[in-house]
Scaffold this motif. Structure first.
Motif, short mmCIF file in Angstrom:
data_model
loop_
_atom_site.label_atom_id
_atom_site.label_comp_id
_atom_site.label_asym_id
_atom_site.label_seq_id
_atom_site.Cartn_x
_atom_site.Cartn_y
_atom_site.Cartn_z
N LEU A 47 0.82 -1.22 0.00
CA LEU A 47 0.00 0.00 0.00
C LEU A 47 0.85 1.26 0.00
O LEU A 47 0.47 2.27 -0.59
CB LEU A 47 -0.93 0.00 1.21
N SER A 48 2.00 1.21 0.65
CA SER A 48 2.84 2.41 0.73
C SER A 48 3.46 2.80 -0.61
O SER A 48 3.90 3.93 -0.79
CB SER A 48 3.93 2.24 1.79
N GLN A 49 3.48 1.88 -1.56
CA GLN A 49 4.00 2.20 -2.89
C GLN A 49 3.13 3.20 -3.64
O GLN A 49 3.58 3.82 -4.60
CB GLN A 49 4.12 0.93 -3.73
N PHE A 50 1.89 3.35 -3.20
CA PHE A 50 0.94 4.20 -3.91
C PHE A 50 0.60 5.46 -3.12
O PHE A 50 -0.45 6.05 -3.35
CB PHE A 50 -0.33 3.40 -4.23
N LYS A 51 1.46 5.88 -2.21
CA LYS A 51 1.18 7.05 -1.37
C LYS A 51 1.05 8.34 -2.18
O LYS A 51 0.32 9.23 -1.82
CB LYS A 51 2.27 7.25 -0.32
N HIS A 52 1.78 8.43 -3.28
CA HIS A 52 1.79 9.69 -4.04
C HIS A 52 0.58 9.86 -4.95
O HIS A 52 0.17 10.98 -5.23
CB HIS A 52 3.09 9.80 -4.84
N SER A 53 0.02 8.75 -5.41
CA SER A 53 -1.20 8.85 -6.23
C SER A 53 -2.13 7.68 -5.90
O SER A 53 -2.28 6.75 -6.69
CB SER A 53 -0.85 8.87 -7.71
N PRO A 54 -2.75 7.72 -4.71
CA PRO A 54 -3.63 6.62 -4.32
C PRO A 54 -4.97 6.66 -5.05
O PRO A 54 -5.50 7.71 -5.36
CB PRO A 54 -3.82 6.85 -2.82
N LYS A 55 -5.48 5.46 -5.30
CA LYS A 55 -6.77 5.32 -5.95
C LYS A 55 -7.80 4.86 -4.92
O LYS A 55 -7.47 4.51 -3.79
CB LYS A 55 -6.69 4.28 -7.08
N THR A 56 -9.03 4.83 -5.33
CA THR A 56 -10.11 4.38 -4.47
C THR A 56 -9.89 2.93 -4.02
O THR A 56 -10.13 2.60 -2.87
CB THR A 56 -11.45 4.51 -5.21
N SER A 57 -9.42 2.09 -4.92
CA SER A 57 -9.17 0.69 -4.57
C SER A 57 -8.10 0.55 -3.51
O SER A 57 -8.17 -0.32 -2.65
CB SER A 57 -8.79 -0.12 -5.81
N HIS A 58 -7.09 1.42 -3.55
CA HIS A 58 -6.03 1.39 -2.52
C HIS A 58 -6.61 1.73 -1.15
O HIS A 58 -6.28 1.09 -0.15
CB HIS A 58 -4.91 2.36 -2.88
N MET A 59 -7.47 2.74 -1.11
CA MET A 59 -8.09 3.13 0.16
C MET A 59 -8.99 2.01 0.67
O MET A 59 -9.02 1.75 1.88
CB MET A 59 -8.87 4.43 -0.01
N ASN A 60 -9.70 1.34 -0.22
CA ASN A 60 -10.57 0.23 0.19
C ASN A 60 -9.76 -0.90 0.81
O ASN A 60 -10.16 -1.50 1.81
CB ASN A 60 -11.40 -0.28 -0.98
N VAL A 61 -8.59 -1.20 0.22
CA VAL A 61 -7.73 -2.25 0.77
C VAL A 61 -7.18 -1.81 2.13
O VAL A 61 -7.11 -2.61 3.07
CB VAL A 61 -6.59 -2.60 -0.21
N ALA A 62 -6.79 -0.56 2.25
CA ALA A 62 -6.28 -0.05 3.53
C ALA A 62 -7.36 -0.11 4.62
O ALA A 62 -7.07 -0.48 5.76
CB ALA A 62 -5.76 1.38 3.36
N LEU A 63 -8.58 0.22 4.27
CA LEU A 63 -9.68 0.16 5.24
C LEU A 63 -10.00 -1.30 5.61
O LEU A 63 -10.33 -1.59 6.76
CB LEU A 63 -10.92 0.86 4.70
#
Length: 195
Positions: free
Chosen positions: A67-83
């Motif tokens: 997840l930290s690889q996408f800190k600069h341009s996170p997408k909605t799917s990244h946030m869903n996985v983090a949640l």
């Protein structure tokens, strides 16, 4: 994160789920529905908190690294996985590393490699775990620096990285006065690489 009443998740991430960058999606699927987050700061704060937790929760280290690889341009799917990861931690709040009380000098090493696991960079991922008397004392998961053309090369690089880490750990234990054998067994799911 307003997840106090949310249903706990049984796993930190869905099985075989791959996270992709916006550039990757634009290249492969120009009409993808996964959009960039309007407020990336909330994602970045959450990832920072999760990174802090990896010091005591080794079971989430890999997914937080992804997840930290996408800190600069996170997408909605990244946030869903983090949640989902937060909901998983809610299901097992006291899960932690426990150290064995038994004495001895038994060191075991487990390693593995996932060939071409990162679909964004086509690089393989190497991981290992070192246990002393059944208790984890060192672990690592990292992308290999180069793209391999065969799975055998991926496994050999994983073994070399693991052995380098084990040599350092054995040297440290010897300097601390721990009587440890230099013959440390390696465990892998790839028997051809061990031979």
């Amino acid at each position: 994160m307003d997840l106090a009443g949310a249903k706990p998740a049984l796993s930190p991430m869905e099985l075989n789920q791959k996270l992709t960058s916006v550039e990757f999606d634009d290249t492969l699927h120009p009409t993808h529905a996964d959009t960039l987050l309007k407020d990336p700061a909330s994602y970045q704060r959450l990832i920072g908190r999760l990174l802090y937790l990896t010091t005591t929760r080794s079971n989430i280290s890999f997914i937080v690294q992804c997840l930290s690889q996408f800190k600069h341009s996170p997408k909605t799917s990244h946030m869903n996985v983090a949640l989902r990861l937060v909901r998983y931690m809610k299901s097992a709040p006291v899960l932690r590393i426990l150290m064995s009380l038994t004495g001895g000098n038994d060191l075991k090493v487990f390693y593995d490699a996932d060939c071409g696991a990162c679909i964004n960079s086509k690089r393989s991922i190497t991981g290992y775990l070192v246990q002393y008397e059944g208790s984890p004392i060192s672990w690592k998961s990292k992308k290999q620096l180069t793209i391999a053309r065969s799975s055998a090369k991926v496994e050999y690089r994983a073994m070399a990285s693991t052995v380098a880490g084990v040599v350092w750990i054995v040297g440290l234990l010897q300097k601390l006065g721990v009587n440890i054998s230099l013959l440390v067994p390696l465990y892998s799911d790839n028997t051809s690489a061990l031979h």
